[in-house]
Every structure is written in structure tokens, then in C-alpha cells.
Design an enzyme around this catalytic site. Structure first.
Site, PDB file in Angstrom:
ATOM      1  N   THR A 193      17.819   1.914  -6.327  1.00 34.94           N
ATOM      2  CA  THR A 193      17.783   0.782  -7.247  1.00 34.94           C
ATOM      3  C   THR A 193      19.199   0.354  -7.626  1.00 34.94           C
ATOM      4  O   THR A 193      19.499  -0.845  -7.684  1.00 34.94           O
ATOM      5  CB  THR A 193      16.969   1.128  -8.505  1.00 34.94           C
ATOM      6  OG1 THR A 193      15.666   1.571  -8.105  1.00 34.94           O
ATOM      7  CG2 THR A 193      16.826  -0.069  -9.419  1.00 34.94           C
ATOM      8  N   CYS A 194      20.065   1.311  -7.871  1.00 32.16           N
ATOM      9  CA  CYS A 194      21.456   0.997  -8.218  1.00 32.16           C
ATOM     10  C   CYS A 194      22.144   0.294  -7.052  1.00 32.16           C
ATOM     11  O   CYS A 194      22.837  -0.714  -7.237  1.00 32.16           O
ATOM     12  CB  CYS A 194      22.221   2.253  -8.606  1.00 32.16           C
ATOM     13  SG  CYS A 194      21.537   3.119 -10.028  1.00 32.16           S
ATOM     14  N   ALA A 195      21.965   0.823  -5.854  1.00 32.95           N
ATOM     15  CA  ALA A 195      22.562   0.215  -4.673  1.00 32.95           C
ATOM     16  C   ALA A 195      22.056  -1.215  -4.488  1.00 32.95           C
ATOM     17  O   ALA A 195      22.833  -2.125  -4.176  1.00 32.95           O
ATOM     18  CB  ALA A 195      22.241   1.065  -3.437  1.00 32.95           C
TER      19      ALA A 195
END
EC number: 1.11.1.24
Length: 168
Positions: free
Chosen positions: A59-61
Site C-alpha cells: 500500500t505504501c509503495a
């Protein structure tokens, strides 16, 4: 403190995000080249702070990829992707992905950014990492928009953040 969830389990943050209409706290963060950047380095541009726990999660990526894509279309706007990841990890990820429309910054040295912005996790398995947030600043460093993502595994509301850049 904000209460958010990680896969449905409640965790807490160290405080609350800066209020809309206030000046954003200054910061000193480390670039992927190991230089120091502060908020004053970005004054004169609109700024999107894309804050997340670690670029090594899906999700961060994706948030970095999405803001990189959106940033290519924005005038006088800088997107800062901020985490407690080491600068080397941030540089490796952006280099491998060919992401050059965002600036990756690390709060690894002292964690002051997370504390000053009230977004560090204080409980749960991600304790001491940053929660997923988006903060939009105008050219003078005034907060125009904030989002504390309530479920950490979900992406932020990109559309709302980008629309806040257009409001004058």
C-alpha cells in the site's frame, strides 16, 4: 491522539495532525543523497506530504507510485514521500521503479517529524513508524488539507488531496 486500525485492530498515534489553516511545523528530513531538507526549502511551491509506515509494503509503495504519476501533471507542486525508512531503501525503491516526480525523505535520524506532526504509532506492531497520512500545504506552508487514513492497509484519498491543491 488519533485512533486508526491495522487489519481491524485498533492502534493509536502520538497526537493529531496539524489543523487546516495553521502553519505546518518545520522539519529536518534526510534525502536519498543523505542531505538535509527542511520545510523552508519548499516554500514558494504547493506541497503534498505523502506520509506512510514503509515503502516496503504494497500500500505504501502504491501511494508513492500514484503520487509520482499525479505529480507529473501538477504545476508549482512538490510531492514529498516521507517515512522512517532508511534513505537507501527509499532511493532503491524509487530508482528501481523509475519514480522521479516525487522527493523521498526519511525521518530515520530522530523521528522528530512524526512527533511534531502527531502521526507516530504509539501502540501495535508498527509502533514508532509513521501512520498513513496526507497533508497538503500552500506556497506559504499553511495547511490546506489533512487526511489521517483510518485503516492503515488502505490507500489515501488521492482525489481529495489533489483537489485541495486547486482551492485558493
Amino acid at each position: 491522539m488519533a485512533r486508526v486500525t491495522l487489519k481491524g485492530n485498533e492502534i493509536q498515534t502520538s497526537g493529531t495532525l496539524p489543523k487546516v489553516g495553521t502553519k505546518a511545523p518545520d522539519f529536518k528530513l534526510t534525502t536519498t543523497e543523505l542531505n538535509t531538507k527542511s520545510l523552508s526549502d519548499f516554500l514558494g511551491s504547493k506541497v503534498v506530504l505523502n506520509i506512510f509506515p514503509s515503502v516496503d509494503t504494497g500500500t505504501c509503495a502504491q501511494s508513492v507510485r500514484q503520487f509520482n504519476q499525479e505529480a507529473a501533471e501538477l504545476e508549482n507542486t512538490k510531492v514529498l514521500c516521507i517515512s522512517r525508512d532508511l534513505p537507501f531503501a527509499l532511493g532503491r525503491f524509487c530508482g528501481a521503479e523509475g519514480l522521479n516526480n516525487v522527493t523521498s525523505l526519511s525521518d530515520y535520524k530522530d523521528g522528530c517529524f512524526g512527533k511534531d506532526y502527531g502521526l507516530d504509532f504509539t501502540t501495535g506492531p508498527l509502533e514508532a513508524l509513521h501512520s498513513r497520512c496526507v497533508i497538503v500545504l500552500d506556497e506559504n506552508g499553511t495547511v490546506k488539507y489533512t487526511e489521517q487514513v483510518s485503516e492503515i492497509t488502505e490507500e489515501p484519498n488521492y482525489k481529495a488531496a489533489l483537489e485541495a491543491l486547486l482551492d485558493d
